[in-house]
Enzyme design. Sequence first.
Site, PDB file in Angstrom:
ATOM      1  N   ASP A  33       0.848  -1.199   0.000  1.00 28.39           N
ATOM      2  CA  ASP A  33       0.000   0.000   0.000  1.00 28.39           C
ATOM      3  C   ASP A  33       0.884   1.250   0.000  1.00 28.39           C
ATOM      4  O   ASP A  33       1.913   1.281   0.670  1.00 28.39           O
ATOM      5  CB  ASP A  33      -0.921   0.002   1.252  1.00 28.39           C
ATOM      6  N   SER A 126     -16.351  -2.608 -10.708  1.00 32.35           N
ATOM      7  CA  SER A 126     -17.435  -1.813 -10.131  1.00 32.35           C
ATOM      8  C   SER A 126     -18.666  -1.841 -11.027  1.00 32.35           C
ATOM      9  O   SER A 126     -18.540  -1.922 -12.247  1.00 32.35           O
ATOM     10  CB  SER A 126     -16.949  -0.364  -9.966  1.00 32.35           C
ATOM     11  N   TYR A 150     -13.585   7.492 -14.095  1.00 26.50           N
ATOM     12  CA  TYR A 150     -13.378   6.359 -13.167  1.00 26.50           C
ATOM     13  C   TYR A 150     -13.973   5.086 -13.784  1.00 26.50           C
ATOM     14  O   TYR A 150     -13.305   4.061 -13.900  1.00 26.50           O
ATOM     15  CB  TYR A 150     -14.015   6.665 -11.810  1.00 26.50           C
ATOM     16  N   LYS A 154     -12.139   1.533 -15.211  1.00 28.29           N
ATOM     17  CA  LYS A 154     -12.492   0.175 -14.785  1.00 28.29           C
ATOM     18  C   LYS A 154     -12.874  -0.685 -15.999  1.00 28.29           C
ATOM     19  O   LYS A 154     -12.506  -1.869 -16.083  1.00 28.29           O
ATOM     20  CB  LYS A 154     -13.646   0.201 -13.779  1.00 28.29           C
TER      21      LYS A 154
HETATM   22  C1  WQD Z   1     -25.714   6.747  -3.735  1.00 30.02           C
HETATM   23  C2  WQD Z   1     -27.053   7.496  -3.821  1.00 30.02           C
HETATM   24  C3  WQD Z   1     -26.880   9.648  -4.875  1.00 30.02           C
HETATM   25  C4  WQD Z   1     -24.390  11.458  -1.726  1.00 30.02           C
HETATM   26  C5  WQD Z   1     -20.474   5.434  -6.531  1.00 30.02           C
HETATM   27  C6  WQD Z   1     -19.590   4.939  -7.643  1.00 30.02           C
HETATM   28  C7  WQD Z   1     -19.417   3.451  -7.527  1.00 30.02           C
HETATM   29  C8  WQD Z   1     -18.885   3.106  -6.157  1.00 30.02           C
HETATM   30  C9  WQD Z   1     -19.838   3.635  -5.091  1.00 30.02           C
HETATM   31  C10 WQD Z   1     -16.472   2.944  -6.265  1.00 30.02           C
HETATM   32  C11 WQD Z   1     -27.259   8.201  -5.161  1.00 30.02           C
HETATM   33  C12 WQD Z   1     -27.284   9.794  -3.401  1.00 30.02           C
HETATM   34  C13 WQD Z   1     -25.135  10.565  -2.490  1.00 30.02           C
HETATM   35  C14 WQD Z   1     -25.035  12.573  -1.119  1.00 30.02           C
HETATM   36  C15 WQD Z   1     -27.127  11.844  -2.058  1.00 30.02           C
HETATM   37  N1  WQD Z   1     -17.591   3.634  -5.964  1.00 30.02           N
HETATM   38  N2  WQD Z   1     -26.481  10.773  -2.650  1.00 30.02           N
HETATM   39  N3  WQD Z   1     -26.385  12.721  -1.314  1.00 30.02           N
HETATM   40  O1  WQD Z   1     -22.986   7.115  -6.965  1.00 30.02           O
HETATM   41  O2  WQD Z   1     -24.239   4.936  -6.502  1.00 30.02           O
HETATM   42  O3  WQD Z   1     -21.764   4.901  -6.665  1.00 30.02           O
HETATM   43  O4  WQD Z   1     -19.931   5.047  -5.286  1.00 30.02           O
HETATM   44  O5  WQD Z   1     -16.375   1.801  -6.611  1.00 30.02           O
HETATM   45  O6  WQD Z   1     -18.531   3.007  -8.514  1.00 30.02           O
HETATM   46  O7  WQD Z   1     -20.242   5.203  -8.885  1.00 30.02           O
HETATM   47  O8  WQD Z   1     -22.846   5.988  -4.702  1.00 30.02           O
HETATM   48  O9  WQD Z   1     -23.059   6.795  -2.395  1.00 30.02           O
HETATM   49  O10 WQD Z   1     -22.311   8.437  -4.203  1.00 30.02           O
HETATM   50  O11 WQD Z   1     -24.677   7.660  -4.134  1.00 30.02           O
HETATM   51  O12 WQD Z   1     -28.366  12.011  -2.205  1.00 30.02           O
HETATM   52  O13 WQD Z   1     -24.398  13.422  -0.428  1.00 30.02           O
HETATM   53  O14 WQD Z   1     -27.064   8.532  -2.837  1.00 30.02           O
HETATM   54  O15 WQD Z   1     -27.601  10.556  -5.695  1.00 30.02           O
HETATM   55  O16 WQD Z   1     -28.647   8.129  -5.482  1.00 30.02           O
HETATM   56  P1  WQD Z   1     -23.057   5.801  -6.288  1.00 30.02           P
HETATM   57  P2  WQD Z   1     -23.155   7.272  -3.804  1.00 30.02           P
END
Ligand code: WQD
Length: 339
Positions: A33, A126, A150, A154
């Site tokens: 790491d 992912s 990103y 992947k």
């Molecule tokens: C989840 C939901 C947002 C933050 C991403 C990557 C994916 C993986 C996980 C790496 C959505 C909503 C979020 C906030 C909100 N990462 N939200 N307010 O976008 O599904 O996935 O992270 O591997 O590859 O794409 O995850 O947790 O960002 O969002 O309303 O402050 O929560 O709109 O509906 P996401 P997320």
Amino acid sequence: MTQRVLLTGGAGYIGSHTHVALVNAGYEVLVLDNFSNSARDVPSRLETVTGQAVHVIEGDVLDRALLDRVFADHDIDAVIHFAASKSVGESMRKPLAYMQNNIVGLVTLMQAMDAADVRRLVFSSSATVYGSAADLPIRETEPLSYGNPYGHSKLVCEQIIEQTVASDPRWAVGVLRYFNPVGAHPSGLIGEDPAGLPDNLMPYVAKVAAGQLPVLSVFGDDYPTPDGTGVRDYIHVFDLAQGHVQSLAALERDGTGHVVNLGTGRGYSVLDLIATYARASNRDIPYKIAPRRDGDAASSYADPSLAKTVLGFEAQYDLFDMCRTSWVWMQNSAQKAEG
Ligand code: WQD
């Protein structure tokens, strides 16, 4: 004979939980790491959780000479590759850095593995490779696309793996497409530790519950979902870790690889998660409705049946467990920060 596994990025969120699952399953683990996105005291905390010494090499998968030394000095049977950049938002600002770290990093690692005759690999992919228009529930046969650098990195990594395996069948690679990893080890000693403002929902909610952030912005409540907010397949990080152990075992057993979703098959909305977190933490979670976030899908959840067939994988933890363990970790890390 005990199998020795190299975990690149093994001090990170998913890497550290997989470390615990591997030790529990009787594997020997070696961690590489560069601590660019992980705390330096994770190895010592892992020693407390596992009761065993943790072997860590500080370095970068882009450093080919270091990788050659690691394989020469240690009898490694397989590699699990976690070391990569993973923020969608950051990738939009730094696309070249994501291509360098995620794609060149994988190529450098696989070249070093090939030179050392180590060709059993589990790759951290992912659900983002499905893009935002996938049919639900999402199956592995869904067409692949990307909506950000990103996800693009992947997807290219998966294509590089596919071409390498096609050119040399000695390779056996497990490609694991994570849905939304959340939660923490029940001990509260390891968990998600994002630097700065969290990009993702669960760590942001955790900080609001702990009073470290004032309010959560809900990105849109006008999606075609039961309550209008985004729906995702949240999976406990320890379930995800077990999936890596099962992937390694399948590579050993079958001598060939697989590409599988790691999800629960259940979708929960943002408001579902807020309500569950409030119950699990017994804290209010103030939120406000904000505009949609660019690139977000309305809903994303897995068809998990292939992982069950190929790996015997089945998620065990529910959303309350995910919130509860996240909260215990949040409290522990807040006490540590105060201490
Ligand atoms: C989840 C939901 C947002 C933050 C991403 C990557 C994916 C993986 C996980 C790496 C959505 C909503 C979020 C906030 C909100 N990462 N939200 N307010 O976008 O599904 O996935 O992270 O591997 O590859 O794409 O995850 O947790 O960002 O969002 O309303 O402050 O929560 O709109 O509906 P996401 P997320």
